[in-house]
Write a protein that holds these residues in place. Structure first.
Motif, PDB file in Angstrom:
ATOM      1  N   LEU A  43      23.261 -34.438  10.604  1.00 45.34           N
ATOM      2  CA  LEU A  43      23.347 -34.329  12.059  1.00 45.34           C
ATOM      3  C   LEU A  43      24.770 -34.424  12.583  1.00 45.34           C
ATOM      4  O   LEU A  43      25.008 -34.266  13.784  1.00 45.34           O
ATOM      5  N   ASN A  44      25.707 -34.736  11.673  1.00 43.18           N
ATOM      6  CA  ASN A  44      27.117 -34.865  12.071  1.00 43.18           C
ATOM      7  C   ASN A  44      27.296 -35.902  13.182  1.00 43.18           C
ATOM      8  O   ASN A  44      27.887 -35.633  14.231  1.00 43.18           O
ATOM      9  N   PRO A  88      23.959 -34.807   0.470  1.00 46.07           N
ATOM     10  CA  PRO A  88      24.462 -33.425   0.565  1.00 46.07           C
ATOM     11  C   PRO A  88      25.741 -33.346   1.386  1.00 46.07           C
ATOM     12  O   PRO A  88      25.892 -34.028   2.392  1.00 46.07           O
ATOM     13  N   SER A  89      26.635 -32.494   0.927  1.00 39.60           N
ATOM     14  CA  SER A  89      27.883 -32.275   1.655  1.00 39.60           C
ATOM     15  C   SER A  89      27.735 -31.026   2.523  1.00 39.60           C
ATOM     16  O   SER A  89      27.425 -29.948   2.024  1.00 39.60           O
ATOM     17  N   LEU A  91      19.160 -42.908   6.201  1.00 37.92           N
ATOM     18  CA  LEU A  91      19.846 -42.758   7.490  1.00 37.92           C
ATOM     19  C   LEU A  91      21.209 -42.113   7.307  1.00 37.92           C
ATOM     20  O   LEU A  91      21.636 -41.284   8.129  1.00 37.92           O
ATOM     21  N   LEU A  92      21.902 -42.486   6.234  1.00 34.49           N
ATOM     22  CA  LEU A  92      23.229 -41.932   5.986  1.00 34.49           C
ATOM     23  C   LEU A  92      23.145 -40.440   5.674  1.00 34.49           C
ATOM     24  O   LEU A  92      23.994 -39.649   6.114  1.00 34.49           O
ATOM     25  N   LYS A  93      22.119 -40.042   4.919  1.00 34.78           N
ATOM     26  CA  LYS A  93      21.918 -38.613   4.661  1.00 34.78           C
ATOM     27  C   LYS A  93      21.662 -37.863   5.964  1.00 34.78           C
ATOM     28  O   LYS A  93      22.232 -36.790   6.205  1.00 34.78           O
ATOM     29  N   ILE A 124      14.272 -34.148   8.577  1.00 37.00           N
ATOM     30  CA  ILE A 124      15.551 -33.780   9.202  1.00 37.00           C
ATOM     31  C   ILE A 124      16.194 -32.614   8.461  1.00 37.00           C
ATOM     32  O   ILE A 124      16.658 -31.644   9.069  1.00 37.00           O
ATOM     33  N   SER A 125      16.216 -32.688   7.138  1.00 32.77           N
ATOM     34  CA  SER A 125      16.879 -31.639   6.353  1.00 32.77           C
ATOM     35  C   SER A 125      16.254 -30.274   6.621  1.00 32.77           C
ATOM     36  O   SER A 125      16.953 -29.280   6.807  1.00 32.77           O
TER      37      SER A 125
END
Length: 497
Positions: A315-316, A344-345, A308-310, A255-256
């Motif tokens: 993905l906002n 990551p922010s 999943l949280l990352k 995803i990243s």
């Protein structure tokens, strides 16, 4: 894989100058146009089995040579129409899980029902579907997968719902009682041939044998199938969790990397639209997975939840999905690793490296779970009173002991989380853009008694102080250093003991 053959005549359809026709001594008298393709056919075999064609021909004026029928919205296109036409001519055709949905929708469109002729195509396809397709594991999955090309028709004909019900029912069944028709089936059969039936009986069946297969489905059908499996109540929550991890690993890889590529300036508007579409699909997929997570603690690993949280951050996704993930992580955050918490922010309003706010929410939720240790019951002064205690009193004592154990486990979790938090502070302290208020907030989420020592916390403060003394940090004044010293003062009593 199950098959059904109908008809006995050889295939005599041919193409001549972009027109499909059938070899016959009888002159054709019907032209059927299906989505840009033209068929030169005969009224008698088709109209005798297709009520829709009967009505169209009866309503349109007859011509001297060919009557023209247009079917622009024909489900399944030319391939499905040709199957129906060949059935009318008695030409041999084969049906399987791969084409039964298209054929069934086409037969329904043409109204090839028992009202026109006994043993018509709709009846034969329904018998094959109910007696063969739904009885096979792989057949049910392939058929369900093909319904996405005909969503409305498949819903109206209950093809989708019947496939889902069949899959959910088989998922809770021993694989040897299911007609698998798949690689899993071949593996199992090979084991039997090598080790004998008795040896196979002694080995437990793979409990999550179904998860890999249904992971082939798109998210809409997968979500409905998993809801049906969960509603059945026969599959343990940990197996549901394993299935979701398998699906996420297939559908949400890298995803990243993908989103980073999307964030970079696009070469054209089409590239930008494509990237936006990928992000939207991934967002919907992730939110659907979150909605399917079992409610039981430990059904999925804390590491998986944090991944999943990352992804949710990248993905906002909706705030409700993020909060749900944070709440679930809090239930088992003692299993987390420091690296898992470095989310990551990507917020435009913050230039920090990591999303500290979501970690604060996790830690606050974790602390809210703590319960005050139960008070001990008063001891009996007389031995005779202890001997005369009722069974109910003994049960009360047993429950109190169990409560103490639970409280002890909670304290043990706090000790583990304290180590994780201090390690997390060491990592985020390297971020020169981290506000002091957030650094202190993270440090203060864990009470003093949960730290056996404060070495890691001091190291984190030292790293943060060095950041202040750096060239970028020189812009900050001495008040910042004084506030950090206050964190040290909070633990001074512990140091002196």
């Amino acid at each position: 894989m199950k098959f059904m053959k109908l008809g006995s005549r050889p295939d005599t359809f041919y193409t001549n100058e972009a027109v499909r026709s059938v070899s016959s001594e009888v002159t054709s008298d019907l032209i059927v146009q299906v989505k840009g393709s033209r068929y030169l056919l005969h009224k008698f075999p088709l109209l005798s089995k297709c009520l829709r064609l009967q009505r169209i021909c009866s309503e349109s004026p007859e011509t001297l040579q060919h009557q023209i029928v247009q079917l622009p919205d024909f489900p399944g296109g030319t391939e499905a129409f040709e199957l129906c036409a060949k059935f009318c001519y008695g030409i041999t055709i084969t049906f399987s899980a791969y084409n039964i949905v298209a054929a069934r929708c086409a037969a329904e469109y043409l109204q090839m029902t028992e009202d026109v002729e006994k043993g018509n195509l709709v009846y034969k396809l329904e018998v094959f579907f109910n007696s063969c397709i739904l009885h096979g594991w792989r057949d049910s999955i392939v058929t369900l997968h093909t319904t996405k090309a005909f969503p409305l028709w498949s819903e109206d004909l209950r093809i989708t719902s019947r496939c889902i019900e069949a899959i959910a029912s088989k998922a809770s069944t021993h694989p040897f009682k299911v007609s698998l028709s798949h690689s899993h089936s071949r593996r199992v059969r090979d084991d039997v041939s090598c080790n004998g039936v008795e040896g196979q009986r002694q080995r437990p069946a793979a409990k999550g044998w179904w998860a890999e297969d249904i992971a082939e489905l798109g998210i809409d059908l997968y979500w409905r199938t998993m809801i049906a499996i969960k509603s059945d109540g026969k599959i343990p929550s940990n197996l549901i969790g394993e299935a979701l991890q398998i699906y996420a690993s297939r559908c949400l890889p890298n995803i990243s990397r993908r989103i980073k590529a999307n964030i970079e300036p696009a070469g054209s508007n089409s590239d930008s639209d494509s990237a936006s579409e990928v992000t939207s699909k991934s967002r919907l997929l992730l939110e659907s997975i979150v909605s399917l997570l079992p409610s039981e603690k430990g059904a999925v690993s804390c590491s998986f939840l944090l991944k999943l949280l990352k992804a949710a951050n990248i993905l906002n996704v909706s705030s409700s999905s993020k909060m749900e993930l944070a709440r679930r992580v809090a239930l088992q955050v003692e299993e987390a690793r420091v690296g898992d918490l470095l989310i990551p922010s990507l917020s435009s309003s913050s230039n920090t490296l990591y999303d500290v706010d979501i970690v604060l929410i996790i830690l606050e939720q974790f602390m809210l779970q703590g319960q005050s240790p139960p008070t001990s019951p008063p001891r009996s002064k007389l031995g005779t009173e202890r001997r005369r205690r009722s069974r109910s009193a003994e049960n009360i004592d047993f429950k109190l002991q169990e409560s103490r154990r639970s409280s002890s486990a909670s304290h043990s979790s706090k000790l583990k989380v304290a180590k994780i938090v201090d390690g997390y502070l060491r990592q985020i302290a390297k971020d020169i853009n981290l506000p002091l208020s957030k650094f202190i907030a993270v440090a203060e989420t864990i009470p003093d008694f949960s730290r056996l020592d404060h070495d890691e916390l001091y190291r984190a403060i030292d790293i943060y102080l060095k950041g202040i003394n750096s060239e970028v940090g020189k812009k900050k004044n001495n008040d910042t250093r004084n506030k950090i010293c206050r964190v040290l003062a909070l633990h001074m009593d512990e140091i002196l003991c």
